[in-house]
Structure formats: structure tokens, C-alpha cells
Write a protein that holds these residues in place. Structure first.
Motif, PDB file in Angstrom:
ATOM      1  N   ASP A 196      -5.723   4.149  40.830  1.00 51.25           N
ATOM      2  CA  ASP A 196      -4.952   2.969  40.618  1.00 51.25           C
ATOM      3  C   ASP A 196      -5.597   1.878  41.601  1.00 51.25           C
ATOM      4  N   GLU A 237     -11.497  -5.230  41.061  1.00 49.84           N
ATOM      5  CA  GLU A 237     -11.686  -5.513  39.847  1.00 49.84           C
ATOM      6  C   GLU A 237     -13.134  -5.191  39.498  1.00 49.84           C
ATOM      7  N   HIS A 258     -13.543  -1.523  38.801  1.00 48.12           N
ATOM      8  CA  HIS A 258     -12.865  -1.270  37.313  1.00 48.12           C
ATOM      9  C   HIS A 258     -13.740  -1.734  36.235  1.00 48.12           C
ATOM     10  N   GLN A 273     -15.341   1.383  33.520  1.00 44.65           N
ATOM     11  CA  GLN A 273     -15.231   1.327  32.161  1.00 44.65           C
ATOM     12  C   GLN A 273     -16.390   1.716  31.460  1.00 44.65           C
ATOM     13  N   ARG A 294      -0.081  -6.841  34.352  1.00 46.20           N
ATOM     14  CA  ARG A 294      -0.553  -5.496  33.917  1.00 46.20           C
ATOM     15  C   ARG A 294      -1.457  -5.029  34.994  1.00 46.20           C
ATOM     16  N   ARG A 330      -4.811  -2.732  36.655  1.00 52.28           N
ATOM     17  CA  ARG A 330      -5.911  -2.586  36.062  1.00 52.28           C
ATOM     18  C   ARG A 330      -6.235  -0.854  35.779  1.00 52.28           C
ATOM     19  N   THR A 331      -6.492  -0.441  34.487  1.00 49.27           N
ATOM     20  CA  THR A 331      -6.619   0.896  34.117  1.00 49.27           C
ATOM     21  C   THR A 331      -7.245   0.996  32.733  1.00 49.27           C
TER      22      THR A 331
END
Length: 344
Positions: free
Chosen positions: A208, A212, A215, A219, A284, A286-287
Motif C-alpha cells: 500500500d 505514484e 505504482h 502495473q 481512492r 493507489r492499488t
């Protein structure tokens, strides 16, 4: 004078409806908690130990329960009796009417209300799990990929899941893991579903605390890309709904993030999205996981949460939830939701 069979029964045994209700309630407690001891049953049911012992002997004589050293459990015949009587007993209790009223107000596919308030009763949490599993079983045909979230309400479902016809089903976490108690994390719960159903599962670990930039890189990792592909093929989602402020604390969210949620008047949380009273997404995390827009294309969606304390959170999420959502909740949450709706 024409007397119906039912009227004749009641004339002869006027206490019959009460006896049926008492024994149905006891059998339901045993199904939800078994194997369970007689003393615990007495405490949960409100009957004296002597009354409990008498009722258990009657249920045993009818082949509805099995009594062993480890406790009392429902037999296959007992479970079948519960299934046959369920709709009639729910109608008599008023919970079906409560569910229908709430379903109309929320404009979703269906609502099921179990007895009690999960804020005050561990048994009610089990009943939420039992009812969710029952409804899943009624819609299980053609389901191949099931995404589940974390949380205590979803964790209550696996023990009651069917063991047949699910060997080809894949259970996955609806999003990367969060800092919850280990047994309540989505990956662990997905594994629990798979173990019960003799099915398979795929874990997905996502920190978690990623920046940014990290993340964005993550992805494109093979594991993340594989999960994104599975999310696009998901047939069913079973998820909880959390209180926004409590979820932020659970995740050890930074103070500035918690302040944003307070300023935006966030009430509910699901899938890492936070919602205000109008159902708007105000924040929201980041996930990598199921996106809100994806839910519209998932044929079977179960929202599972109970307790009066969850009423506001449930209303905030359900204000923008897919119209085909099936809500499984309890009397505490249902009554509080209707009360809040009247004030709006």
C-alpha cells in the motif's frame, strides 16, 4: 362449517406455530455455529439449559441434528429442513418485508436481511456468511472467476459455501492486500474460499505504501498484468463495505489523507474507493484491483455488511453501486438505513 387442515391443526395444537418457530431458530443457530456446545447454544438462544436439552433431544430424534463430544451439528436432513422452511419463516419474522422495503429504496437487484445486529452479535456475522453462501449457490451456474475482498463479513462466507460444482472456479483477491489483520486480508480469504470449495485461487500481493511513480511501474509487472486480465474476466464479486474513517485508520493512512477524507465527508469505502453521502468517489488509494466501472460488467455482485454502525457507509456506497447488486445485511443495518433515508 368448512375447517381447513391448518385450522384443524391449530385448534388441536394452538402452540404449534410457536414450537415450529423455536425449533427452526435453534436449528438455524446450530447450522451457523456447529459443532457447538449445549451451554453456548443456551446462551445464544435465550432458552434455559433444560429447555435447550429438551429441544436438542427432539431434534436428534427427528434426525435433524447430530450430538457428539465436540458439540451439536446439523445433519443433511436438518439443513434441508432449514432450506424448505426458510422463505416462510423469514416472511413471518418481518425480515422479508424489511428487505423488500429497503430494496425499493435502494433500487438494487435484491436485499436479504438476517436477524440481529453484527455490531453486537458474532452469530449475526455468521448468519451473514450463511445467507451470502446460500444466495451464491442459487446463482453459481456459469461462474468461473470469483473476486473477493477482505474484511470480517466476507471472511464469514467460506465455511458455508457449497463443495460441489466449484472445482473449476478460480478465487482471486479483488485487489492487492492491505494492512488488515492477516486472517481478514483478501488473499487469505480467497484461499479459504478455494479450500472449502475444493477450487483454486491466485494470491496477489501489493504494498500500500508505493509512491505514484512506483505504482505506475508496478502495473506493468507480469503479476499485475495477469491480475488485470483476470479482473476483466471476473463473473462474480463478493465484497464488504467499510466505514471510511475506520478503514483509513486500519490502513495507517497518513494524517493529511485522513484529513482529506474528513473534508470531503467520506462515509463509505469499497475496493479502495471512498464515497461521500451522494455516492461520489472523493478519494481512492493507489492499488491494482477491480475498478468501480468494471462492476457494471460483472454479472453477479454481492455486497455483504451488517451492523447499525455500517448503515451510513452502506448508503454512501450503494448510491452509486451497480443496479444488479445483491445486498446481504442484517436487521440492525437495514432498520438504520431506512431511518436515515427518511431523514434525507
Amino acid at each position: 362449517m368448512n375447517v381447513s387442515f391448518t385450522e384443524a391443526q391449530l385448534a388441536l395444537v394452538p402452540e404449534l406455530p410457536l414450537l415450529i418457530e423455536q425449533r427452526y431458530h435453534m436449528l438455524k443457530l446450530i447450522k451457523a455455529s456447529g459443532p457447538v456446545g449445549r451451554r453456548t447454544l443456551s446462551s445464544m438462544s435465550g432458552y434455559s439449559e433444560r429447555e435447550t436439552r429438551t429441544m436438542l433431544e427432539l431434534l436428534k430424534d427427528q434426525g435433524l441434528v447430530h450430538i457428539a463430544k465436540e458439540g451439536v451439528s446439523a445433519t443433511e436432513k436438518g439443513i434441508e429442513v432449514l432450506f424448505v422452511l426458510h422463505d416462510t419463516m423469514e416472511e413471518k419474522s418481518g425480515r422479508r418485508q424489511l428487505a423488500n422495503k429497503l430494496s425499493e429504496q435502494l433500487a438494487i437487484r435484491n436485499v436479504f436481511v438476517v436477524e440481529g445486529d453484527a455490531d453486537h452479535s458474532a452469530l449475526t456475522k455468521k448468519l451473514l456468511g450463511m445467507q451470502t453462501a446460500k444466495q451464491f449457490s442459487a446463482h453459481v451456474k456459469d461462474v468461473k472467476i470469483v473476486a473477493v475482498t477482505g474484511g470480517s463479513s466476507v471472511a464469514a462466507v467460506p465455511p458455508f459455501m457449497p463443495t460441489e460444482e466449484l472445482k473449476d472456479v478460480l478465487f482471486i483477491a479483488a485487489r492487492g492486500g492491505v494492512g488488515e489483520e492477516l486472517g481478514l486480508q483478501a488473499n487469505v480469504i480467497a484461499a479459504s474460499f478455494a479450500e472449502t470449495c475444493d477450487a483454486s485461487y491466485k494470491a496477489f500481493y501489493y504494498p500500500d505504501t508505493l509512491s505514484e511513480e512506483a505504482h505506475a511501474v508496478f502495473q506493468h509487472e507480469p503479476a499485475a498484468k495477469e491480475m488485470l486480465d483476470l479482473y476483466s474476466q471476473t463473473d462474480c464479486v463478493i465484497h464488504g463495505v467499510g466505514d471510511a474513517a475506520k478503514m483509513a485508520l486500519l490502513r495507517n493512512s497518513p494524517e493529511d489523507e485522513q484529513q482529506i477524507l474528513a473534508d470531503q465527508q467520506a462515509k463509505g469505502e469499497a475496493f479502495g474507493f471512498y464515497f461521500n453521502q451522494q455516492g461520489e468517489i472523493v478519494h481512492r488509494i493507489r492499488t491494482v484491483g477491480i475498478q468501480m466501472e468494471q462492476l457494471q460488467n460483472v454479472p453477479l455482485v454481492f455486497a455483504v455488511a451488517g451492523g447499525a454502525s455500517k448503515a451510513e457507509a452502506l448508503l454512501s456506497y450503494l448510491a452509486s453501486a451497480p443496479s444488479h447488486t445483491i445486498l446481504v445485511t442484517d436487521e440492525g443495518a437495514a432498520e438504520k438505513m431506512l431511518s436515515l433515508i427518511k431523514r434525507m
